[in-house]
Design a protein around this motif. Structure first.
Motif, PDB file in Angstrom:
ATOM      1  N   GLY A  69      75.911  46.660  49.864  1.00 34.92           N
ATOM      2  CA  GLY A  69      74.848  47.638  49.676  1.00 34.92           C
ATOM      3  C   GLY A  69      74.564  47.918  48.217  1.00 34.92           C
ATOM      4  N   GLU A  70      73.562  48.744  47.973  1.00 35.51           N
ATOM      5  CA  GLU A  70      73.181  49.042  46.596  1.00 35.51           C
ATOM      6  C   GLU A  70      74.179  49.993  45.939  1.00 35.51           C
ATOM      7  OE1 GLU A  70      69.174  50.372  46.166  1.00 35.51           O
ATOM      8  OE2 GLU A  70      68.339  48.510  46.957  1.00 35.51           O
ATOM      9  N   ARG A  71      74.410  49.756  44.680  1.00 31.97           N
ATOM     10  CA  ARG A  71      75.360  50.574  43.937  1.00 31.97           C
ATOM     11  C   ARG A  71      74.714  51.021  42.632  1.00 31.97           C
ATOM     12  NH1 ARG A  71      80.289  47.765  41.146  1.00 31.97           N
ATOM     13  NH2 ARG A  71      80.909  49.413  39.731  1.00 31.97           N
ATOM     14  N   THR A  72      74.859  52.291  42.316  1.00 31.84           N
ATOM     15  CA  THR A  72      74.381  52.813  41.036  1.00 31.84           C
ATOM     16  C   THR A  72      75.489  52.672  40.007  1.00 31.84           C
ATOM     17  OG1 THR A  72      72.912  54.396  42.108  1.00 31.84           O
ATOM     18  CG2 THR A  72      73.570  54.887  39.845  1.00 31.84           C
ATOM     19  N   VAL A  73      75.148  52.115  38.862  1.00 33.46           N
ATOM     20  CA  VAL A  73      76.129  51.911  37.797  1.00 33.46           C
ATOM     21  C   VAL A  73      75.623  52.608  36.540  1.00 33.46           C
ATOM     22  CG1 VAL A  73      77.337  50.199  36.384  1.00 33.46           C
ATOM     23  CG2 VAL A  73      76.772  49.663  38.761  1.00 33.46           C
ATOM     24  N   ARG A  74      76.447  53.492  36.012  1.00 40.43           N
ATOM     25  CA  ARG A  74      76.103  54.154  34.748  1.00 40.43           C
ATOM     26  C   ARG A  74      77.017  53.601  33.664  1.00 40.43           C
ATOM     27  NH1 ARG A  74      75.503  57.943  38.632  1.00 40.43           N
ATOM     28  NH2 ARG A  74      73.440  58.927  38.739  1.00 40.43           N
ATOM     29  N   LEU A  75      76.434  53.180  32.567  1.00 42.25           N
ATOM     30  CA  LEU A  75      77.199  52.588  31.478  1.00 42.25           C
ATOM     31  C   LEU A  75      77.142  53.467  30.237  1.00 42.25           C
ATOM     32  CD1 LEU A  75      76.092  48.830  31.770  1.00 42.25           C
ATOM     33  CD2 LEU A  75      78.126  49.912  32.757  1.00 42.25           C
TER      34      LEU A  75
END
Lengths: 112, 112
Positions: A69-75
């Motif tokens: 599924g979709e995953r939000t990634v904050r860098l």
């Protein structure tokens, strides 16, 4: 642009800046500088090469289509992300101040 | 060590720290942290892989055996250096404060 931290934008620009730092058989290294750019609505990167990105300054948010599924990634600065070939992803947001400074490595998708 | 800037030494250490950030077919990425280490007298790196190093913090001085003779290379933050396979080189000095933070990429020597 001899130095990675050289010639950085001082404000928003109309498009991302992409400078190739190294282009060899088997490896390409790019410096990418974003100032607020994001992927257009509905756009997904779907790349034939493997990619590994390292965020060195600023901040970014991506959406990655993982197998489950979709995953939000904050860098944040110092964070990195591997994007295997054809791992669909999009850039949701990048910081303007300071500019978002990425180091992006690309190498051929061969054997795993 | 999930973040490139995480877990950095706060003073001199007995040896360099090397953390592998990525190890894939065709590409290896290492974080190297030096605190004053240098190559032993008479020692030269002579590597089978191609290497590209980016210095992100601190300072370093290397000697590189170029085809036309030895060259002294001083690296400041943001400077990078390509070291093709078997390009003999040695580290003459690295900074302690701040620690010298390197990103090192290695890829196979195949076609040029």
């Amino acid at each position: 642009m001899d130095n990675l931290f050289g010639d950085l934008p001082t404000g928003p620009e109309t498009r991302e800046r992409i400078d190739c730092l190294l282009d060899r058989t088997g490896l390409r290294v790019e410096r990418i500088v974003s100032t607020g750019q994001a992927s257009p609505p509905g756009f997904w990167y779907d790349q034939a090469e493997h990619e590994w990105v390292l965020l060195l300054q600023g901040a970014a948010q991506l959406t990655v289509q993982m197998p489950d599924g979709e995953r939000t990634v904050r860098l944040a600065p110092g964070d990195s992300l591997e994007l295997p070939a054809h791992r669909r992803h999009r850039i949701e947001a990048t910081s303007v101040e300071p500019p978002t400074l990425w180091l992006a490595l690309f190498w051929p998708a061969g054997a795993a």
